[in-house]
Design a protein around this motif. Structure first.
Motif, mmCIF file in Angstrom:
data_model
loop_
_atom_site.group_PDB
_atom_site.id
_atom_site.type_symbol
_atom_site.label_atom_id
_atom_site.label_comp_id
_atom_site.label_asym_id
_atom_site.label_seq_id
_atom_site.Cartn_x
_atom_site.Cartn_y
_atom_site.Cartn_z
ATOM 1 N N GLU A 1 0.837 -1.198 0.000
ATOM 2 C CA GLU A 1 0.000 0.000 0.000
ATOM 3 C C GLU A 1 0.871 1.246 0.000
ATOM 4 O O GLU A 1 1.764 1.402 0.831
ATOM 5 C CB GLU A 1 -0.910 0.009 1.226
ATOM 6 N N PRO A 2 0.648 2.169 -0.931
ATOM 7 C CA PRO A 2 1.517 3.349 -1.031
ATOM 8 C C PRO A 2 1.412 4.246 0.201
ATOM 9 O O PRO A 2 0.403 4.253 0.911
ATOM 10 C CB PRO A 2 0.992 4.070 -2.279
ATOM 11 N N ILE A 3 2.467 4.991 0.437
ATOM 12 C CA ILE A 3 2.498 6.000 1.489
ATOM 13 C C ILE A 3 2.722 7.351 0.828
ATOM 14 O O ILE A 3 3.716 7.554 0.126
ATOM 15 C CB ILE A 3 3.626 5.723 2.515
ATOM 16 N N ASP A 4 1.812 8.256 1.036
ATOM 17 C CA ASP A 4 1.914 9.603 0.470
ATOM 18 C C ASP A 4 2.684 10.475 1.458
ATOM 19 O O ASP A 4 2.122 11.007 2.419
ATOM 20 C CB ASP A 4 0.529 10.179 0.216
ATOM 21 N N ILE A 5 3.980 10.616 1.243
ATOM 22 C CA ILE A 5 4.835 11.311 2.214
ATOM 23 C C ILE A 5 4.568 12.811 2.249
ATOM 24 O O ILE A 5 5.034 13.486 3.177
ATOM 25 C CB ILE A 5 6.318 11.057 1.911
ATOM 26 N N GLU A 6 3.828 13.342 1.278
ATOM 27 C CA GLU A 6 3.506 14.765 1.310
ATOM 28 C C GLU A 6 2.298 15.053 2.186
ATOM 29 O O GLU A 6 2.090 16.200 2.590
ATOM 30 C CB GLU A 6 3.252 15.280 -0.103
ATOM 31 N N GLN A 7 1.498 14.017 2.449
ATOM 32 C CA GLN A 7 0.252 14.243 3.177
ATOM 33 C C GLN A 7 0.182 13.483 4.498
ATOM 34 O O GLN A 7 -0.502 13.917 5.423
ATOM 35 C CB GLN A 7 -0.938 13.811 2.309
ATOM 36 N N ARG A 8 0.892 12.351 4.597
ATOM 37 C CA ARG A 8 0.731 11.482 5.754
ATOM 38 C C ARG A 8 2.075 11.109 6.364
ATOM 39 O O ARG A 8 3.123 11.273 5.736
ATOM 40 C CB ARG A 8 -0.037 10.212 5.365
ATOM 41 N N LEU A 9 2.010 10.607 7.585
ATOM 42 C CA LEU A 9 3.231 10.167 8.253
ATOM 43 C C LEU A 9 3.887 9.046 7.453
ATOM 44 O O LEU A 9 3.199 8.249 6.799
ATOM 45 C CB LEU A 9 2.913 9.672 9.666
ATOM 46 N N PRO A 10 5.213 8.933 7.526
ATOM 47 C CA PRO A 10 5.913 7.903 6.758
ATOM 48 C C PRO A 10 5.874 6.525 7.410
ATOM 49 O O PRO A 10 6.647 5.647 7.031
ATOM 50 C CB PRO A 10 7.339 8.440 6.700
ATOM 51 N N LEU A 11 5.010 6.331 8.372
ATOM 52 C CA LEU A 11 4.893 5.058 9.083
ATOM 53 C C LEU A 11 3.435 4.614 9.075
ATOM 54 O O LEU A 11 2.529 5.411 9.337
ATOM 55 C CB LEU A 11 5.371 5.210 10.535
ATOM 56 N N ARG A 12 3.217 3.335 8.768
ATOM 57 C CA ARG A 12 1.877 2.764 8.824
ATOM 58 C C ARG A 12 1.936 1.465 9.622
ATOM 59 O O ARG A 12 2.866 0.668 9.473
ATOM 60 C CB ARG A 12 1.339 2.506 7.417
ATOM 61 N N VAL A 13 0.923 1.250 10.461
ATOM 62 C CA VAL A 13 0.877 0.082 11.345
ATOM 63 C C VAL A 13 -0.354 -0.751 11.017
ATOM 64 O O VAL A 13 -1.456 -0.216 10.894
ATOM 65 C CB VAL A 13 0.826 0.515 12.827
ATOM 66 N N THR A 14 -0.160 -2.049 10.890
ATOM 67 C CA THR A 14 -1.268 -2.980 10.699
ATOM 68 C C THR A 14 -1.100 -4.121 11.687
ATOM 69 O O THR A 14 -0.027 -4.739 11.738
ATOM 70 C CB THR A 14 -1.286 -3.553 9.268
ATOM 71 N N LEU A 15 -2.131 -4.385 12.482
ATOM 72 C CA LEU A 15 -2.094 -5.497 13.428
ATOM 73 C C LEU A 15 -3.124 -6.537 12.992
ATOM 74 O O LEU A 15 -4.328 -6.278 12.984
ATOM 75 C CB LEU A 15 -2.399 -5.024 14.852
ATOM 76 N N LEU A 16 -2.656 -7.698 12.600
ATOM 77 C CA LEU A 16 -3.519 -8.774 12.120
ATOM 78 C C LEU A 16 -3.721 -9.786 13.247
ATOM 79 O O LEU A 16 -2.744 -10.264 13.843
ATOM 80 C CB LEU A 16 -2.876 -9.453 10.903
ATOM 81 N N LEU B 1 4.701 -3.348 10.255
ATOM 82 C CA LEU B 1 5.083 -1.941 10.183
ATOM 83 C C LEU B 1 5.627 -1.669 8.785
ATOM 84 O O LEU B 1 6.450 -2.442 8.280
ATOM 85 C CB LEU B 1 6.164 -1.601 11.219
ATOM 86 N N VAL B 2 5.182 -0.601 8.186
ATOM 87 C CA VAL B 2 5.699 -0.185 6.887
ATOM 88 C C VAL B 2 6.203 1.246 7.045
ATOM 89 O O VAL B 2 5.432 2.143 7.396
ATOM 90 C CB VAL B 2 4.625 -0.266 5.784
ATOM 91 N N ILE B 3 7.493 1.424 6.801
ATOM 92 C CA ILE B 3 8.118 2.739 6.937
ATOM 93 C C ILE B 3 8.620 3.166 5.571
ATOM 94 O O ILE B 3 9.259 2.389 4.865
ATOM 95 C CB ILE B 3 9.296 2.706 7.937
ATOM 96 N N HIS B 4 8.339 4.394 5.204
ATOM 97 C CA HIS B 4 8.894 4.895 3.945
ATOM 98 C C HIS B 4 10.392 5.100 4.119
ATOM 99 O O HIS B 4 10.870 5.538 5.169
ATOM 100 C CB HIS B 4 8.226 6.217 3.550
ATOM 101 N N HIS B 5 11.122 4.767 3.049
ATOM 102 C CA HIS B 5 12.580 4.850 3.084
ATOM 103 C C HIS B 5 13.073 6.249 3.453
ATOM 104 O O HIS B 5 14.180 6.413 3.985
ATOM 105 C CB HIS B 5 13.097 4.466 1.694
ATOM 106 N N ILE B 6 12.275 7.273 3.215
ATOM 107 C CA ILE B 6 12.696 8.642 3.493
ATOM 108 C C ILE B 6 12.858 8.889 4.991
ATOM 109 O O ILE B 6 13.460 9.883 5.403
ATOM 110 C CB ILE B 6 11.680 9.638 2.888
ATOM 111 N N ALA B 7 12.338 7.968 5.822
ATOM 112 C CA ALA B 7 12.357 8.162 7.276
ATOM 113 C C ALA B 7 13.235 7.153 8.008
ATOM 114 O O ALA B 7 13.377 7.250 9.227
ATOM 115 C CB ALA B 7 10.935 8.082 7.834
ATOM 116 N N ALA B 8 13.823 6.193 7.324
ATOM 117 C CA ALA B 8 14.581 5.149 8.028
ATOM 118 C C ALA B 8 15.581 4.505 7.088
ATOM 119 O O ALA B 8 15.456 4.588 5.860
ATOM 120 C CB ALA B 8 13.635 4.095 8.605
#
Length: 781
Positions: free
Chosen positions: A279-294, A305-312
């Motif tokens: 799932e894409p991360i829009d770094i201009e609008q949202r935090l560069p981290l997304r959490v999903t707990l299954l 955890l999905v982190i955009h490369h721009i932050a880690a």
């Protein structure tokens, strides 16, 4: 050299291996009548004349050298050294030596270091060397570089070398914040590519772990919020302002991190994890981290955890895993986490880096001096090197990839480590030299550029931060003149140490300076990556009462044409027990069989050059018997009857100028092979698999990703030095700003609204688990 000392009448030096795998440079000395040689003084005497790696670790006095009946030295009769003859173990003699000994001990993770103990013999490598150099700068306020440590690897010699050294560069401290916070140099390229592609999964870094046990989901939610509050890079968005992109750090109280358990069946788990990772991360609008707990069951969950490369980057794993565990342990006790405040944050590093580098128009600035070095070091660099492609390059690459695992056996790994130690270089440098030879034998010429990654955390204050610090270096290998492998190692060492000394220049700025032909279909400056994973494995995420297990994530992406990764393994005694290795390859270019053959030949060559490194390169047999029978041209690859294309090369002359082999419509004969040396054992069977997360779990700290494709056709004929280079026409002007390729495009591309996700960035290997040893790298030369 020993016999020049006035106390020595006779001497000999040899390498002993009294314990398996423990090879020691040992000297035997016979004193002049009435004199008593002091091993410590003799070691210092040699150290003033020779490189540190040529100073014997052991100096053993003897009454006489044993001789055979023919009057020759009887090597077998030389006694094993006694413990007291070792020069190592002397305590510090000054405050400077005491501080350095403490830094050696801390960085190496050992209890005590004597002033004559060799940093690299104790387990040091280039990554630890970078860390030590940063610690030395901070502790002694003295400027130094990795080359100084390589040339002076003991406390005693390093302390002497640092006498009169320049004052250290300004330390990383909190910076005054401007009204508009710029992006770091590494972030700028990612932002530009994000704007070009639109929100996509190309640069997502997924991290998935299974949590078995009574999970406190509310405590986990709070712990994740604590970690995001602690590391501002995880709560930064990157909008565009009038002056370009900027960092906007969200206040902790304003962070909204969606977190709700989602029920999923076990059989649908892999698909759901892939969907979360893609799932894409829009770094201009949202935090560069997304959490999903299954949620699989009441006592079984998977955290994604999905982190955009721009932050880690890869080195961010240790602080992230440690802080998440600490915060969860506190929250299950209904307490807030108590941890030491971080001295700086990523924004401080961004501003500090810009001030450290200075103005390019100032000839005395750090950036000007380093750019001048790179301009000379990479002059005439080939724009692309040729490899045994199975297909011509598509006009628009999809970055589809796969991974093939292979291994280096225990004996070869030990010889690699020993060769590196005795030659005063690093394991990475041995791998770089061998890989360059293999690529050259497959048509790449004699001027081989490889990419590698450096952690970019040159100041100690950045060691515990989450952020995108990594930088890329271009390492150039000169194979001209048919040197011996030992001579090639010396060339590799010289270039690499200079590269590490000039690693502050951002790769993106280097590309602009050298201005290679601009094309979306190949990676600039290099197309093959080499990584040696030598991070200390990070501790697993420690959640009380929970069993944490890594879950693989399959991105199926290769950012480069080829990317080789090696990971050293050790036995219980700390001796090398082999190497795990993998190569990510672009499936648009290569078949699995072609890459498999490359890995076999690389392992074969490593065995040969470490057995007898003092032979000219042309005498090493790179082909295995099966592959020689299968391919008279020296390797699998495209059919020779297919259309051939000229390679793109930059102009230049001299030893570093690129040389491209001529092609013939008739497959050439095999390259000459040495028949006098038995072929070492072939590599263990390699196994192709989809490009997936390495078992170690975290991405490599790697360069800012770029389009990585190139469009030439390969002849797999071995490289010769009598070739002609040809340059093709550059691409057209930029469609956005009408800038020609001869000028840098300064306008950001219009924001794309395309919804189809691009392939995930394979520049950073995705993470799967903090519960298993990580495979992040800072290449370690």
């Amino acid at each position: 050299m020993l016999r020049t000392d006035p106390s020595v009448r006779a001497a000999c030096v040899l390498v002993r291996e009294d314990l398996p795998g423990d090879r020691t440079l040992t000297a035997y000395v016979v004193p002049l009548p009435g004199r008593t040689p002091d091993p410590e003084l003799l070691a210092a005497h040699i150290g003033r004349q020779l490189p540190a790696y040529m100073v014997p670790s052991v100096i053993q006095p003897l009454d006489a050298l044993p001789l055979t009946a023919n009057g020759k030295l009887d090597l077998a009769a030389l006694p094993a050294p006694t413990a007291h003859s070792r020069a190592a173990g002397r305590p510090p003699r000054s405050a400077r030596e005491e501080i350095l000994a403490g830094l050696f001990s801390d960085v190496l993770g050992v209890d005590r270091v004597g002033i004559d103990d060799n940093f690299f013999a104790l387990g040091g490598h280039s990554l630890l060397a970078t860390r030590l150099v940063g610690r030395v700068r901070a502790a002694l306020d003295t400027e130094t570089e990795i080359r100084t440590l390589f040339e002076n690897p003991t406390v005693a010699t390093l302390a002497t070398a640092l006498e009169g050294a320049d004052q250290a560069r300004p330390a990383l401290v909190p910076q005054e914040r401007p009204a508009t916070l710029p992006l770091s140099y590494a972030q700028q390229r990612l932002w530009f590519l994000h704007r070009l592609e639109g929100p996509s999964s190309t640069y997502n870094i997924p991290f998935a772990v299974r949590l078995d046990g009574p999970l406190d989901t509310e405590a986990l939610r709070q712990a994740l919020h604590d970690v995001v509050a602690r590391h501002p890079a995880l709560r930064t968005v990157f909008p565009e302002s009038a002056g370009g992109p900027r960092q906007h750090i969200t206040a902790p109280a304003d962070v909204r991190l969606p977190f709700a358990p989602e029920a999923v069946d076990e059989d649908k788990l892999p698909d759901r994890i892939r969907a979360a990772a893609a799932e894409p991360i829009d770094i201009e609008q949202r935090l560069p981290l997304r959490v999903t707990l299954l949620r699989l069951a009441d006592d079984a969950h998977v955290l994604v955890l999905v982190i955009h490369h721009i932050a880690a980057d890869g080195s961010s794993l240790a602080p992230l895993a440690r802080d998440l565990g600490a915060a969860y342990r506190a929250r299950v006790r209904a307490e807030a986490p108590t941890w030491d405040e971080l001295p700086v944050d990523y924004a401080d590093h961004t501003l500090w880096q810009r001030r450290l580098l200075g103005d390019e128009h100032d000839p005395d600035s750090l950036v000007s001096r380093q750019l001048a070095h790179w301009k000379g070091a990479l002059a005439g660099l080939p724009e692309m090197i040729e490899l045994p492609w199975d297909r011509s390059r598509p006009a628009v690459p999809r970055h589809a990839g796969a991974t093939l695992d292979f291994a280096v056996d225990r004996a070869t790994a030990r010889r690699i480590a020993e060769l590196a130690r005795t030659r005063g270089c690093s394991v990475f440098m041995v791998l770089q030299a061998a890989l360059s030879v293999v690529l050259s034998r497959h048509g790449a010429g004699e001027d081989i550029p490889l990419g590698t990654a450096v952690a970019g955390r040159t100041d100690e204050a950045a060691s515990d931060l989450v952020g995108f610090f990594v930088n890329t270096l271009v390492l150039r290998t000169d194979l001209t003149g048919d040197p011996t492998f030992l001579e090639l190692l010396d060339r590799v060492k010289e270039f690499s140490l200079s590269a590490y000394a000039h690693q502050d220049v951002p790769f993106e700025r280097l590309v602009e300076l050298l201005n290679p032909a601009r094309s979306q279909n190949h990676h600039p400056l290099f197309q093959t990556m080499l990584i040696l994973q030598n991070h200390t494995p990070a501790a697993p995420v420690d959640l009380p009462g929970i069993t944490v297990t890594g879950v693989p994530v399959d991105p199926g992406v290769s950012k480069f044409d080829l990317s080789f990764t090696f990971t050293e393994t050790y036995d219980g005694s700390g001796a090398p027990s082999g190497m795990r290795a993998a190569v990510d390859y672009a499936t648009e270019l290569f078949d699995a069989a072609t890459v498999h053959a490359l890995t076999e030949r690389l392992v074969l060559l490593l065995a040969a050059v470490t057995t007898d490194p003092d032979r000219p390169l042309h005498t090493y047999d790179v082909l295995t018997a099966p592959s020689a029978r299968a391919s008279p041209s020296g390797g699998p690859g495209p059919s020779m009857s297919r259309p051939r294309r000229r390679s793109q090369r930059s102009s230049g002359s001299g030893p570093g100028a690129p040389r491209t082999p001529r092609r013939s419509a008739t497959p050439p004969p095999p390259s000459p092979m040495a028949s006098s040396t038995p072929s070492p054992t072939p590599s263990p069977a390699a196994s192709p698999r989809r490009a997936s997360v390495p078992r170690t779990g975290w991405p490599s700290p790697c360069p800012a990703p770029a389009s990585s494709s190139w469009h030439s056709w390969l002849s797999s004929r071995p490289a010769r030095r009598t070739s002609r280079s040809t340059r093709t026409t550059r691409p057209g002007a930029c469609p956005t700003c009408s800038t020609t390729p001869d000028r840098a495009c300064s306008s950001p591309p219009p924001r794309s609204t395309g919804a189809s996700p691009a392939p995930r960035c394979r520049t950073c290997t995705p993470m799967t688990s903090a519960a298993v040893p990580p495979r992040p790298c800072a290449p370690t030369p």
